[in-house]
Design a protein around this motif. Structure first.
Motif, PDB file in Angstrom:
ATOM      1  N   PHE A 144       0.852  -1.197   0.000  1.00  0.00           N
ATOM      2  CA  PHE A 144       0.000   0.000   0.000  1.00  0.00           C
ATOM      3  C   PHE A 144       0.885   1.244   0.000  1.00  0.00           C
ATOM      4  O   PHE A 144       1.846   1.346   0.763  1.00  0.00           O
ATOM      5  CB  PHE A 144      -0.926   0.013   1.226  1.00  0.00           C
ATOM      6  CG  PHE A 144      -2.061  -0.965   1.116  1.00  0.00           C
ATOM      7  CD1 PHE A 144      -2.998  -0.846   0.085  1.00  0.00           C
ATOM      8  CD2 PHE A 144      -2.206  -2.004   2.029  1.00  0.00           C
ATOM      9  CE1 PHE A 144      -4.051  -1.748  -0.023  1.00  0.00           C
ATOM     10  CE2 PHE A 144      -3.259  -2.902   1.927  1.00  0.00           C
ATOM     11  CZ  PHE A 144      -4.188  -2.780   0.891  1.00  0.00           C
ATOM     12  N   THR A 145       0.551   2.174  -0.895  1.00  0.00           N
ATOM     13  CA  THR A 145       1.289   3.436  -1.023  1.00  0.00           C
ATOM     14  C   THR A 145       0.288   4.567  -0.824  1.00  0.00           C
ATOM     15  O   THR A 145      -0.883   4.320  -0.548  1.00  0.00           O
ATOM     16  CB  THR A 145       1.937   3.563  -2.409  1.00  0.00           C
ATOM     17  OG1 THR A 145       0.893   3.569  -3.394  1.00  0.00           O
ATOM     18  CG2 THR A 145       2.878   2.396  -2.677  1.00  0.00           C
ATOM     19  N   ARG A 146       0.752   5.800  -1.000  1.00  0.00           N
ATOM     20  CA  ARG A 146      -0.188   6.910  -0.821  1.00  0.00           C
ATOM     21  C   ARG A 146      -1.009   7.158  -2.089  1.00  0.00           C
ATOM     22  O   ARG A 146      -2.041   7.813  -2.060  1.00  0.00           O
ATOM     23  CB  ARG A 146       0.554   8.188  -0.419  1.00  0.00           C
ATOM     24  CG  ARG A 146       1.457   8.722  -1.492  1.00  0.00           C
ATOM     25  CD  ARG A 146       2.213   9.975  -1.064  1.00  0.00           C
ATOM     26  NE  ARG A 146       3.340  10.192  -1.937  1.00  0.00           N
ATOM     27  CZ  ARG A 146       3.255  10.787  -3.121  1.00  0.00           C
ATOM     28  NH1 ARG A 146       2.105  11.215  -3.563  1.00  0.00           N
ATOM     29  NH2 ARG A 146       4.329  10.929  -3.872  1.00  0.00           N
ATOM     30  N   SER A 147      -0.521   6.675  -3.252  1.00  0.00           N
ATOM     31  CA  SER A 147      -1.190   6.932  -4.533  1.00  0.00           C
ATOM     32  C   SER A 147      -0.490   6.105  -5.597  1.00  0.00           C
ATOM     33  O   SER A 147       0.533   5.472  -5.321  1.00  0.00           O
ATOM     34  CB  SER A 147      -1.070   8.419  -4.893  1.00  0.00           C
ATOM     35  OG  SER A 147       0.291   8.795  -4.958  1.00  0.00           O
ATOM     36  N   ALA A 148      -0.984   6.155  -6.816  1.00  0.00           N
ATOM     37  CA  ALA A 148      -0.281   5.519  -7.927  1.00  0.00           C
ATOM     38  C   ALA A 148       1.053   6.228  -8.145  1.00  0.00           C
ATOM     39  O   ALA A 148       2.084   5.590  -8.394  1.00  0.00           O
ATOM     40  CB  ALA A 148      -1.134   5.568  -9.200  1.00  0.00           C
ATOM     41  N   THR A 149       1.032   7.550  -8.031  1.00  0.00           N
ATOM     42  CA  THR A 149       2.266   8.326  -8.147  1.00  0.00           C
ATOM     43  C   THR A 149       3.288   7.858  -7.103  1.00  0.00           C
ATOM     44  O   THR A 149       4.468   7.677  -7.411  1.00  0.00           O
ATOM     45  CB  THR A 149       1.968   9.832  -7.943  1.00  0.00           C
ATOM     46  OG1 THR A 149       1.086  10.252  -8.978  1.00  0.00           O
ATOM     47  CG2 THR A 149       3.225  10.666  -7.990  1.00  0.00           C
ATOM     48  N   GLY A 150       2.807   7.652  -5.882  1.00  0.00           N
ATOM     49  CA  GLY A 150       3.687   7.168  -4.818  1.00  0.00           C
ATOM     50  C   GLY A 150       4.281   5.810  -5.167  1.00  0.00           C
ATOM     51  O   GLY A 150       5.453   5.537  -4.887  1.00  0.00           O
ATOM     52  N   ALA A 151       3.474   4.961  -5.801  1.00  0.00           N
ATOM     53  CA  ALA A 151       3.936   3.622  -6.169  1.00  0.00           C
ATOM     54  C   ALA A 151       5.000   3.693  -7.265  1.00  0.00           C
ATOM     55  O   ALA A 151       6.007   2.977  -7.225  1.00  0.00           O
ATOM     56  CB  ALA A 151       2.748   2.770  -6.625  1.00  0.00           C
ATOM     57  N   ILE A 152       4.797   4.568  -8.252  1.00  0.00           N
ATOM     58  CA  ILE A 152       5.790   4.705  -9.329  1.00  0.00           C
ATOM     59  C   ILE A 152       7.100   5.248  -8.761  1.00  0.00           C
ATOM     60  O   ILE A 152       8.191   4.772  -9.099  1.00  0.00           O
ATOM     61  CB  ILE A 152       5.259   5.612 -10.463  1.00  0.00           C
ATOM     62  CG1 ILE A 152       4.031   4.968 -11.131  1.00  0.00           C
ATOM     63  CG2 ILE A 152       6.352   5.879 -11.509  1.00  0.00           C
ATOM     64  CD1 ILE A 152       3.341   5.839 -12.163  1.00  0.00           C
ATOM     65  N   ASN A 153       6.974   6.227  -7.884  1.00  0.00           N
ATOM     66  CA  ASN A 153       8.184   6.783  -7.263  1.00  0.00           C
ATOM     67  C   ASN A 153       8.903   5.746  -6.415  1.00  0.00           C
ATOM     68  O   ASN A 153      10.129   5.775  -6.309  1.00  0.00           O
ATOM     69  CB  ASN A 153       7.844   8.034  -6.442  1.00  0.00           C
ATOM     70  CG  ASN A 153       7.753   9.270  -7.318  1.00  0.00           C
ATOM     71  OD1 ASN A 153       8.761   9.882  -7.649  1.00  0.00           O
ATOM     72  ND2 ASN A 153       6.549   9.611  -7.749  1.00  0.00           N
TER      73      ASN A 153
END
Lengths: 155, 418
Positions: free
Chosen positions: B102-111
């Protein structure tokens, strides 16, 4: 928001300035130029200024693409800043900004009565807070140019 | 499962759109004053009661921090959070629940992929391939990585219809290509990218693949094992769940080789001032208090759409997309961007002589919400030769009335502006 608000926003004068923008084009011998960017929507304008020996705005022009509000506002801006001093342009920007956000009262606008009378057609953006930045984009750019900054953003 | 959705069969004619619309409070509450024709689900979708209630219930009856307390509430919260992970794993058909971070967002996951996988395994001169229709979130992290490691970005072009050429893609793969990062579905053009083929070709070249599923997972069923991608990312808020939670799926053997991305509580085994040791995935990548209730909300959203049936949603949206495309094409001066044979619920368009912002303001006055602007895809806008487009994006709750309101609104805008 009503249809009347919309008609107020998109008045004939604004639509005319959008279709036939005044002073549109580059000034090859500009004293100052600045870009105005709205990073939210990608609108970009460039403002060109030529000052004379007395630091009066001798010529002003703009290029760029944007919505009807930003193009019409840029066009009107060029018609009112011509012949003004640097300080007057700064003051006008301040007053115009207040006009768009609804912060100004009528009395405060007296100094530039004729100019503000022209610009008042833009005050319809008050009903559309998300569009205030469209109306002020070219003003941010002219403010940057005249104060010798390269770019202005509405952020 | 306790979802008050009218029973739907696999046939779209029994997909009960009116029952579904009643489950989204915003479509009903707001409509008392104004009609709501929400056509911006591609930016963020509205939330059904089922999700709102699950989240509210957790805060009221089962909330505490996770993985910490030796008391009942913490155990309840941990069970709910780990249960959400299991729901996501099943939804994507992951081999193991440990493959879901679990990340904060898709953006967070890509980063996370860029910051961990990228920094650990990419060197100067290595190449990353993306497509020309990526969201800024799948461009900028790789540029930042390039600045740090000296890796380079290569871009597969998009043709007039909004497709990428698989042959061109294949020709761009070299022994330097360490990662392919492409969208599953364009947020501007609606194109469904042939990701299965891309994964096959990349893997044949020994290259890892990350798929940006922010839009794709909303409009089609994803099976990560069948797809074979090494990483798949998506976000909760476009999938009828809350904002503040995203998901990174990663193959277990890769995740275990990757170093931590952020340091903090929960991701460690033992901390001393000299050295710390880290736990295995997924915990290694979840430093600090995670989006606890948001993850549970996302799991509820998944249950919600699975109960309606992803196939039913796909059929409904496809029918609506066809209807919308044909209605909009009837309007003189309107041009649509992205006419791929394989596309889903997104229509980008411009109307001659009308800027999309003006159009958006005028549509808004009639209760029609659309997106106007560059859609976080400035390079694609440049390629299409426009500064901005209008974009209508569909959700499972949209109906023909929404499309008619859009078309009528565009005609009205032409009256106002010309």
């Amino acid at each position: 928001m009503s249809v009347d608000d919309l008609r107020e926003l998109y008045q004939e004068v604004i639509l005319d300035h959008n279709k036939n923008p005044r002073n549109y084009g580059e000034l090859s011998d500009a004293s100052y130029t600045a870009d105005g960017n709205n990073p939210l929507c990608g609108d970009r304008l460039t403002v060109y200024l030529k000052l004379d020996d007395n630091e009066l705005v001798n010529e002003v022009a703009f290029t760029g693409k944007g919505c009807a509000i930003s193009i019409a506002s840029a066009s009107m801006m060029t018609t009112v800043v011509k012949g003004k001093t640097v300080k007057q342009v700064n003051d006008l920007f301040d007053k115009f900004h207040k006009l768009c956000t609804g912060e100004s009262d009528e009395a405060e606008l007296d100094e530039f009565e004729d100019e503000i009378a022209k610009l008042r057609v833009m005050s319809g953006v008050r009903q559309f807070p998300m569009r205030v930045k469209c109306a002020t984009l070219s003003w941010h750019a002219v403010e940057a140019a005249i104060n010798k900054k390269d770019t202005a953003t509405t952020e | 499962m306790n979802v008050a959705v009218a029973k739907v069969e696999s046939d779209s004619t029994t997909f009960n759109i009116e029952a579904i619309r009643r489950e989204f409070p915003i479509l009903n509450e707001a409509s008392e004053k104004n009609s709501v024709h929400f056509l911006d689900s591609g930016a963020s979708a509205q939330k059904p009661d089922y999700v709102l209630k699950k989240m509210d219930e957790m805060y009221r009856t089962g909330y505490a921090n996770v993985h910490r307390g030796a008391y009942t509430l913490s155990q309840l919260a941990t069970d709910a959070y780990e249960g959400a992970r299991k729901t996501v794993a099943t939804f994507l058909n992951a081999e193991s629940v440990d493959e879901i971070i679990f990340t904060r967002s898709a953006t967070g996951a890509i980063n996370l992929v860029a910051g961990s996988f990228g920094r650990a395994f990419l060197e100067k001169g290595d190449e990353i391939i993306i497509s020309e229709m990526e969201h800024h979130a799948n461009i900028v992290p790789w540029q930042l990585l390039g600045e740090a490691t000296g890796s380079k970005l290569k871009v597969v072009p998009v043709d007039q219809d909004g497709n990428i050429s698989i042959d061109t893609f294949q020709s761009m793969l070299t022994n330097k290509t360490k990662l392919v990062a492409v969208t599953h579905m364009s947020n501007v053009l609606g194109t469904i990218v042939p990701v299965r083929q891309i994964v096959e070709l990349a893997h044949a070249n020994g290259t890892a693949v990350m798929i940006d599923g922010a839009q794709g997972v909303v409009h089609s069923k994803v099976d990560v094992q069948e797809l074979g991608a090494d990483f798949y990312v998506f976000t909760g808020h476009k999938l009828y769940g809350p904002s503040g939670v995203g998901v990174l799926y990663g193959k277990k053997e890769l995740l275990n080789k990757m170093p931590p991305y952020e340091g903090g509580g929960d991701m460690i085994e033992i901390v001393t001032f000299e050295k710390s040791t880290y736990r295995d995935a997924p915990t290694k990548f979840e430093a600090g208090t995670p989006p606890i209730v948001e993850s549970v909300g996302l799991a509820a959203a998944i249950e919600y759409i699975e109960n309606i049936g992803q196939d039913n949603i796909e059929i409904h949206e496809d029918n609506l997309l066809k209807f919308a495309t044909s209605e909009l094409q009837k309007i003189p001066g309107l041009s649509i961007f992205g006419l791929s044979e394989r596309k889903a619920g997104i229509i980008s368009f411009n109307v001659e002589g009308i800027h999309s912002h003006d159009l958006s303001t005028i549509l808004d006055s009639r209760g029609v919400s659309i997106r106007a602007g560059h859609h976080c895809a400035q390079p694609l806008m440049k390629k299409m030769g426009v500064e901005a487009t209008a974009r209508a994006s569909l959700g499972l709750y949209n109906n023909k009335e929404d499309i008619v309101a859009l078309a009528e609104g565009i005609k009205f805008a032409k009256e106002i502006l010309t």
